[in-house]
Scaffold this motif. Structure first.
Motif, PDB file in Angstrom:
ATOM      1  N   ARG A  15       0.842  -1.133   0.055  1.00  0.00           N
ATOM      2  CA  ARG A  15      -0.071  -0.072  -0.215  1.00  0.00           C
ATOM      3  C   ARG A  15       0.809   1.305  -0.170  1.00  0.00           C
ATOM      4  N   GLY A  16       2.212   0.973   0.015  1.00  0.00           N
ATOM      5  CA  GLY A  16       2.905   2.503   0.098  1.00  0.00           C
ATOM      6  C   GLY A  16       4.426   1.924   0.179  1.00  0.00           C
ATOM      7  N   LYS A  17       4.702   0.906   0.956  1.00  0.00           N
ATOM      8  CA  LYS A  17       5.953   0.756   1.545  1.00  0.00           C
ATOM      9  C   LYS A  17       6.682  -0.530   1.011  1.00  0.00           C
ATOM     10  N   LEU A  18       6.084  -1.067  -0.037  1.00  0.00           N
ATOM     11  CA  LEU A  18       6.681  -2.352  -0.703  1.00  0.00           C
ATOM     12  C   LEU A  18       7.931  -2.052  -1.501  1.00  0.00           C
ATOM     13  N   PHE A  19       8.313  -0.738  -1.876  1.00  0.00           N
ATOM     14  CA  PHE A  19       9.305  -0.653  -2.489  1.00  0.00           C
ATOM     15  C   PHE A  19      10.413   0.546  -1.364  1.00  0.00           C
ATOM     16  N   THR A  20      10.133   0.562  -0.423  1.00  0.00           N
ATOM     17  CA  THR A  20      10.744   1.316   0.607  1.00  0.00           C
ATOM     18  C   THR A  20      11.344   0.425   1.773  1.00  0.00           C
ATOM     19  N   ARG A  21      12.901   0.336   1.769  1.00  0.00           N
ATOM     20  CA  ARG A  21      13.399  -0.612   2.714  1.00  0.00           C
ATOM     21  C   ARG A  21      13.112   0.074   4.338  1.00  0.00           C
ATOM     22  N   PRO A  22      12.762  -0.813   5.066  1.00  0.00           N
ATOM     23  CA  PRO A  22      12.544  -0.609   6.424  1.00  0.00           C
ATOM     24  C   PRO A  22      13.975  -0.072   7.114  1.00  0.00           C
ATOM     25  N   GLU A  23      13.741   0.994   8.161  1.00  0.00           N
ATOM     26  CA  GLU A  23      14.744   1.670   8.860  1.00  0.00           C
ATOM     27  C   GLU A  23      15.572   0.324   9.576  1.00  0.00           C
ATOM     28  N   LYS A  24      15.223  -0.514   9.769  1.00  0.00           N
ATOM     29  CA  LYS A  24      16.010  -1.447  10.775  1.00  0.00           C
ATOM     30  C   LYS A  24      15.743  -2.803   9.971  1.00  0.00           C
ATOM     31  N   PRO A  25      16.639  -3.217   8.793  1.00  0.00           N
ATOM     32  CA  PRO A  25      16.164  -4.514   8.229  1.00  0.00           C
ATOM     33  C   PRO A  25      16.556  -5.785   9.089  1.00  0.00           C
ATOM     34  N   ARG A  26      15.994  -6.705   8.918  1.00  0.00           N
ATOM     35  CA  ARG A  26      16.244  -8.048   9.410  1.00  0.00           C
ATOM     36  C   ARG A  26      17.898  -8.378   9.390  1.00  0.00           C
ATOM     37  N   GLU A  27      18.410  -9.075  10.457  1.00  0.00           N
ATOM     38  CA  GLU A  27      19.715  -9.464  10.246  1.00  0.00           C
ATOM     39  C   GLU A  27      20.025 -10.650   9.245  1.00  0.00           C
ATOM     40  N   ILE A  28      20.852 -10.773   8.550  1.00  0.00           N
ATOM     41  CA  ILE A  28      20.916 -11.948   7.597  1.00  0.00           C
ATOM     42  C   ILE A  28      22.466 -12.409   7.677  1.00  0.00           C
ATOM     43  N   SER A  29      22.604 -13.493   7.462  1.00  0.00           N
ATOM     44  CA  SER A  29      24.104 -13.898   6.897  1.00  0.00           C
ATOM     45  C   SER A  29      23.840 -14.341   5.621  1.00  0.00           C
TER      46      SER A  29
END
Length: 319
Positions: A15-29
């Motif tokens: 609805r508005g943020k599908l193409f906006t990355r979150p300020e705190k992305p999940r941690e990944i390896s």
């Protein structure tokens, strides 16, 4: 997290943020699966989640989760032109991804090849028009089919770019052929850049074959053009014919042979292209070209499908 949960979460973000990355992305390896996704995007340019899942061969849920983590952390991009298409076509459609500059840098720092044109233009994908994206994903679809088909063929493999151009006289950054052809009574220097290029190595026969691939969307005129600078199918065929006659593929690309694969929209358009080719060759046609329509290819795979040669014979790439 279930597949349904992932889709629900993505639907809410659309609805508005599908193409906006979150300020705190999940941690990944960065796992082997993640590296494989990055390599596929490096090679294919733009892919849908469905295409990447097919290449992965595992759970689509795990693929979606891996892509989400890579995107949130900036290793891959979601071209923003998808927004308009997703609004027009209500309902879910697979997200499309491209390699970001960060993802390209990661691959290069770990010894994987990333072609310079892709690396230099990577951020432009975010603003690429939907028609460009749709065409690019269609091209990727062919190469996904090709790779999957090759996996089931013993003694056959797709050649890596570095292997193909080992003997090229000069470094090959982009496959292109140039030739002079007559247009409106005068000789003009013209260039053709195929939508794709690949080689196949047949271990049992000790042979290699090379192919230039064109995906025709049915929008380009077959024999007519609006201006002398316009592009049309017969013009492309003529450039390929003349470049082959002059052995440009040997002198410039360092490959001993090639054929041109043209995938188009309908069987009727295949016939029109062959007729245009026959007009260029005084009725002889040419085995340089192999044609196929989308429906025929969808019912098989690139290796085993019945292509129609420029001499109107049926041919399989594995024959």
């Amino acid at each position: 997290m279930t597949n349904g949960t992932i889709n629900d979460m993505e639907a809410k973000r659309s609805r508005g943020k599908l193409f906006t990355r979150p300020e705190k992305p999940r941690e990944i390896s960065i796992t082997d699966r993640n590296v494989a996704h990055l390599k596929h995007l490096s090679r294919l340019r733009l892919c849908s989640t469905a295409q990447l899942a097919a290449l992965d061969g595992g759970s689509s849920q795990k693929v979606e989760r891996a892509l989400l983590g890579l995107w949130e952390n900036g290793y891959i991009e979601r071209p923003e032109s998808q927004v308009t298409s997703r609004r027009k076509e209500k309902g879910s459609r697979p997200l499309i991804y491209g390699l970001s500059r960060k993802g390209a840098s990661y691959l290069r720092s770990h010894g994987f090849e990333v072609t310079r044109p892709l690396l230099d233009g990577i951020d432009k994908h975010k603003a690429a028009g939907w028609r460009f994206i749709e065409h690019s994903v269609g091209i990727s679809g062919f190469f996904v089919q090709l790779e999957l088909a090759t996996r089931s063929q013993q003694g056959l493999r797709i050649l890596e770019r570095a292997e193909i151009f080992t003997d090229a006289p000069t470094p090959v950054r982009r496959v292109r052929l140039e030739a002079r052809i007559p247009i409106n009574g005068s000789s003009r220097r013209c260039t053709v850049i195929p939508d794709g290029f690949f080689g196949l190595r047949f271990a049992a026969a000790g042979e290699e074959s090379y192919f230039m691939y064109e995906k025709d969307r049915g929008e380009m005129p077959v024999t007519r053009f609006r201006t002398q600078y316009g592009t049309y199918v017969a013009k492309k065929l003529h450039i390929y014919l003349e470049a082959s006659r002059q052995r440009k593929h040997v002198n410039e690309l360092g490959i001993p042979n090639f054929r041109v694969l043209i995938e188009t929209t309908t069987r009727e358009r295949v016939v029109q292209m062959i007729e245009a080719l026959e007009e260029l060759t005084s009725g002889r046609g040419s085995n340089l070209f192999l044609f196929i329509d989308e429906a025929t290819l969808a019912g098989s795979d690139p290796l085993n499908a019945r292509w129609v040669s420029g001499k109107r014979n049926h041919v399989r790439l594995v024959d």
